[in-house]
Design an enzyme around this catalytic site. Structure first.
Site, PDB file in Angstrom:
ATOM      1  N   SER A 107       8.974  -5.504  -2.819  1.00 21.87           N
ATOM      2  CA  SER A 107       8.456  -4.555  -1.828  1.00 21.87           C
ATOM      3  C   SER A 107       7.633  -5.264  -0.763  1.00 21.87           C
ATOM      4  O   SER A 107       7.620  -4.870   0.391  1.00 21.87           O
ATOM      5  CB  SER A 107       7.569  -3.505  -2.501  1.00 21.87           C
ATOM      6  OG  SER A 107       8.314  -2.749  -3.418  1.00 21.87           O
ATOM      7  N   GLU A 156      -4.505  -5.173 -10.328  1.00 19.53           N
ATOM      8  CA  GLU A 156      -4.988  -5.566  -8.995  1.00 19.53           C
ATOM      9  C   GLU A 156      -6.413  -6.091  -9.027  1.00 19.53           C
ATOM     10  O   GLU A 156      -6.769  -6.992  -8.265  1.00 19.53           O
ATOM     11  CB  GLU A 156      -4.882  -4.382  -8.028  1.00 19.53           C
ATOM     12  CG  GLU A 156      -3.449  -3.934  -7.737  1.00 19.53           C
ATOM     13  CD  GLU A 156      -2.880  -3.013  -8.811  1.00 19.53           C
ATOM     14  OE1 GLU A 156      -3.621  -2.614  -9.741  1.00 19.53           O
ATOM     15  OE2 GLU A 156      -1.673  -2.684  -8.733  1.00 19.53           O
ATOM     16  N   HIS A 199       2.938  -0.987   3.017  1.00 17.60           N
ATOM     17  CA  HIS A 199       3.094   0.447   2.786  1.00 17.60           C
ATOM     18  C   HIS A 199       1.822   1.212   3.173  1.00 17.60           C
ATOM     19  O   HIS A 199       1.391   2.144   2.490  1.00 17.60           O
ATOM     20  CB  HIS A 199       3.449   0.717   1.321  1.00 17.60           C
ATOM     21  CG  HIS A 199       4.808   0.200   0.933  1.00 17.60           C
ATOM     22  ND1 HIS A 199       5.176  -1.117   1.081  1.00 17.60           N
ATOM     23  CD2 HIS A 199       5.890   0.824   0.397  1.00 17.60           C
ATOM     24  CE1 HIS A 199       6.418  -1.283   0.665  1.00 17.60           C
ATOM     25  NE2 HIS A 199       6.877  -0.121   0.255  1.00 17.60           N
TER      26      HIS A 199
END
Lengths: 281, 368
Positions: B86, B107, B158
Site C-alpha cells: 500500500s 506502529e 492514505h
C-alpha cells in the site's frame, strides 16, 4: 577496576545524592532510584565503562544505555555525574528551572550521557531495539542496554517490542526489568499482576536471567553472564528483583515513596543510614 | 478574455482607490517584504497552463523517491507496519532487504525503533497510513521523535477523505493539525506524484523530524518531473491580483481548475502551492495577500488545525483580510468514491470557486 566494596561505596553516595536532590527541590522520585542504584553503578563503573570524554549522540564504538522508566532520573543523573559525564555540583540544579537535569531525562538541554527523552512509559525498549539494529547495520559490535520498570510492562508497546526483538534476533541487546513490585497506586500484584515474567519472556523467545539487584556481587556477576549470552541469535532480558527504597528502612518496599520528597527530618534520618563515601556535592 | 480581465482589474483599482492610502501604510510596515505595489498594475494574462501528464497516485511518488534514496544514501532505512504494498515500499524492500524493517502491525514499536535507529546515524523512513502514523502513535512521536529531535521521516499514505471506501476509521483528517502542534516537526504535503517523489528525496537531506503526507488515489500529475523541492518554500503556481488561493496536497489541482473557471469570469486567482505547512512560508503568503486582499485555503483536512488555521494565524497577526476555508467542517468522513466524497464534503472545484467569490465579495464589502 573497582572492587565490590568500591562499587558499594559509590552506590551509597549515589543514594545520598538521590535523597538530597529530591529533597533540595521538594519534588521527584526516591523509591525507584534508591532500588536501582546498585544496578546503575555496576553497569557504568564495571560493565559498560563508557568514555565520557567521547560522548556522542550516535554512541558508535561503545555500549550504550537507555532508561525507559524515566522517573528514575535522579539515580541516573547521580551515576552520570559520579562517573564523570558532568560536574557533580550540577546535581543541585535537579528539576529547577533552566537545568539540564530535567524532571525526566531529556536531550533538548544537551546533558551528556543522555540520548533519548523518557518518562512517558513503555517506549524505551523499542528505542533500544532501534539503536541495536543501527549497531548491527554499522557492524558495531557493542551492546545496547535498557532498564525498564515492572509496572511499565503494563504498557502494550513493550510486548510489541518483545515480540519484534526475538523475531528479528536482536541479540546485541540486554533489557533489564527493575522488578520492585511497586507502582504508584500500590503493589503491582494488586494493580495488574504480571504473572510469571520469566515464563512470559521465554515464551516470547528471549533468553531470561534472574537477579537480586540489591547485592553488588550478584549484580556484577549476572551482568557479566548476560553479556555471554549476547550474539547468540536471541535477545537477553534480566528480571532483576529489587527493593523500592533500598538503603533507607522506612522507605523500603513502600509504594508511597514512589514519588514524594522526604521532609527535613526524614532526610536526616535517611542520610544517617547511608555512609558518605565520595563527599556530598 | 484579456480585455475582460484587464477591465476587471481596472474596475478593482477604481473601487480600491479609496484604500490605496491604507495599502501604502502596509507597504511601509511590510517594506522588508520588498513588495512592489506597482505589481497592482500587472495585467492579468491568461493563467499558466498545467497539463496532467497522466494520473498517478502520490504514494507511488513516495515509493519511487524512497527507492532512489536507497541508491543514493546508505544511511536511509525504511520501516513498515504491514502495509508495504500500500505504501509502495516494496521496491525498496526488494532492492535493499538489509535496510528494510518489517515491524508487523505495531506502529508504536515502529516509531520507537525508528527513533532508536537515528542513534547510530540512520535516516529512518516509517511507512503506514496517515491514521496509524499520527493519532495511533502520537505520544511515541511526541516524546521519542519530536521532543528528542530525532531524524525520523514519518511517511503517511492514505491521508484525507480521498482514501475513499475504507471509511472514517481510516480517513485521517486531523493529522496536519496534530503534527503542526509538535515543536521540531516539519510538516509536508506535496500535491502530485512528481512533487511527492521530489519531497521524499528532499526530506532525507534535511536533519530533523518530518511528517510527509500523501494519498491513495490516482491523481493528476502536473508539476515538472525534475523540479527541486525546497522545504518551506511555497510555489506560486499562477500569479494574479484578485484573490489568493492557498492549497495543499491533492487540492492544488482542484485550485488550479477553480482558477480557470474564475478566469473565465474575469477574476484573476493567484494559486499558491503550500506543500510545506510547517514551517509556513509566511513571506510568500503575505506578499500575495497584500496584492490580492483576500484569500481561500483548500485542503483535504479538518478546518481545525490544518492549512486554513495556519494561514488564518498569519493573516490575523499581520494583515487581516477575508479568508474562506475549503476544508472539512468538524465531522468524520464516510465510505464512498474519492470524487463523490470530495463533492459531498465540500472540497470540489465549484466549492473553491464559490469560496473565492465569497471572499472577494467580503473584500469589496470591507472596503479593502
Amino acid at each position: 577496576m573497582y572492587t565490590i566494596k568500591d562499587l558499594e561505596k559509590i552506590a551509597s553516595q549515589v543514594r545520598r545524592d538521590i535523597l538530597r536532590m529530591v529533597h533540595g527541590v521538594a519534588s521527584g522520585h526516591v523509591g525507584g532510584p534508591l532500588g536501582s542504584a546498585d544496578f546503575l553503578v555496576a553497569l557504568y563503573f564495571d560493565t559498560m565503562q563508557p568514555d565520557p570524554s567521547i560522548f556522542s549522540m550516535d554512541g558508535t564504538g561503545e555500549d550504550i544505555f537507555f532508561l525507559s522508566n524515566g522517573h528514575l532520573s535522579a539515580a541516573w543523573y547521580s551515576v552520570l555525574a559520579r562517573y564523570g559525564y558532568f560536574d557533580v555540583k550540577e546535581l543541585t540544579t535537579f528539576r529547577k528551572m533552566g537545568s539540564r537535569l530535567q524532571g525526566h531525562p531529556a536531550v533538548k538541554e544537551g546533558l551528556p550521557g543522555i540520548r533519548m527523552s523518557s518518562g512517558s512509559l513503555g517506549q524505551g525498549l523499542s528505542v533500544a531495539i532501534g539503536a541495536a539494529l543501527a549497531k548491527k547495520l554499522n557492524a558495531d559490535e557493542h551492546l545496547v542496554w535498557c532498564l525498564m520498570g515492572d509496572g511499565e510492562l503494563e504498557e502494550g508497546q513493550n510486548w510489541e517490542a518483545l515480540m519484534f526483538a526475538a523475531a528479528r534476533k536482536v541479540d546485541n541487546l540486554i533489557a533489564v526489568v527493575d522488578y520492585n513490585g511497586q507502582q504508584i497506586d500500590g503493589p503491582v500484584n494488586d494493580i495488574m499482576p504480571l504473572g510469571d515474567l520469566t515464563a512470559k519472556f521465554e515464551a516470547f523467545g528471549w533468553k531470561v536471567l534472574t537477579l537480586y539487584g540489591n547485592d553488588m556481587a550478584e549484580v556484577i556477576g549476572t551482568l557479566k553472564k548476560a553479556q555471554w549470552f549476547t550474539f547468540q541469535e536471541q535477545p537477553v532480558i534480566i528480571v532483576m528483583t529489587t527493593h523500592m527504597g533500598y538503603g533507607v528502612d522506612f522507605m523500603m518496599d513502600n509504594h508511597e515513596w514512589h514519588g514524594i520528597p522526604p521532609s527535613d527530618e526524614q532526610l536526616a534520618r535517611a542520610l544517617g543510614q547511608l555512609e558518605e563515601t565520595l563527599g556530598d556535592y | 478574455m484579456l480585455n475582460e480581465a484587464l477591465r476587471a482589474d481596472v474596475r478593482y483599482w477604481i473601487q480600491d482607490a479609496g484604500c490605496w492610502m491604507f495599502d501604502a501604510t502596509y507597504f511601509i510596515i511590510f517594506y522588508h517584504l520588498q513588495i512592489l505595489k506597482f505589481s497592482n498594475f500587472q495585467i492579468v494574462i491568461s493563467m499558466q497552463d498545467y497539463v496532467n501528464s497522466g494520473s498517478k497516485d502520490t504514494r507511488s511518488g513516495f515509493g519511487e523517491g524512497l527507492l532512489e534514496l536507497g541508491k543514493q544514501n546508505p544511511r536511509v532505512v525504511a520501516l513498515c507496519a504491514d502495509l508495504t504494498g500500500s505504501l509502495k515500499m516494496d521496491a525498496f524492500a526488494k532492492t535493499f532487504p538489509e535496510r528494510f524493517i518489517q515491524v508487523g502491525i505495531a506502529e508504536a514499536n515502529m516509531m520507537g525503533i525508528a527513533a532508536g535507529l537515528t542513534i547510530g546515524g540512520k535516516i529512518p523512513f516509517t511507512g503506514t497510513f496517515a491514521n496509524f502514523s499520527t493519532g495511533r502513535v502520537y505520544d511515541q512521536i511526541r516524546q521519542s521523535i519530536a521532543y528528542s529531535n530525532k531524524n525520523v521521516k514519518i511517511c503517511a499514505s492514505h491521508a484525507g477523505i480521498t482514501l475513499g471506501e475504507d471509511g472514517a476509521t481510516h480517513q485521517n483528517l486531523e493529522d496536519l493539525g496534530m503534527m503542526r502542534m509538535l515543536p521540531n516537526m516539519t510538516v509536508i504535503c506535496p500535491c502530485d506524484f512528481n512533487q511527492t517523489r521530489a519531497a521524499t528525496i528532499a526530506v532525507a537531506k534535511y536533519e530533523g523530524p518530518v511528517y510527509l503526507r500523501f494519498g491513495r488515489p490516482k491523481w493528476p500529475n502536473f508539476t515538472p518531473p525534475g523540479q527541486e523541492f525546497i522545504i518551506g518554500k511555497a510555489v506560486v503556481m499562477n500569479e494574479a491580483n484578485d484573490i489568493s488561493i492557498f492549497a495543499t496536497g491533492h487540492m492544488v489541482w482542484n485550485a488550479l481548475q477553480a482558477c480557470k473557471i474564475l478566469e473565465e469570469q474575469g477574476i484573476g486567482a493567484e494559486v499558491i502551492n503550500i506543500h510545506t505547512i510547517k514551517p509556513l512560508d509566511e513571506t510568500t503568503v503575505l506578499k500575495s495577500i497584500l496584492k490580492t486582499g483576500c484569500a481561500v485555503t483548500a485542503e483535504e483536512h479538518m478546518q481545525n488545525g490544518g492549512l486554513g488555521d495556519a494561514i488564518s494565524q498569519v493573516l490575523v497577526r499581520n494583515f487581516p483580510a477575508p479568508l474562506e476555508l475549503v476544508a472539512i467542517a468538524d465531522q468524520f468522513g464516510e465510505s464512498g468514491k474519492p470524487e463523490e466524497l470530495l463533492k459531498k464534503f465540500g472540497l470540489d472545484i465549484p466549492d473553491i470557486v464559490n469560496a473565492a467569490l465569497k471572499s472577494i465579495n467580503r473584500k469589496k464589502g470591507s472596503g479593502h
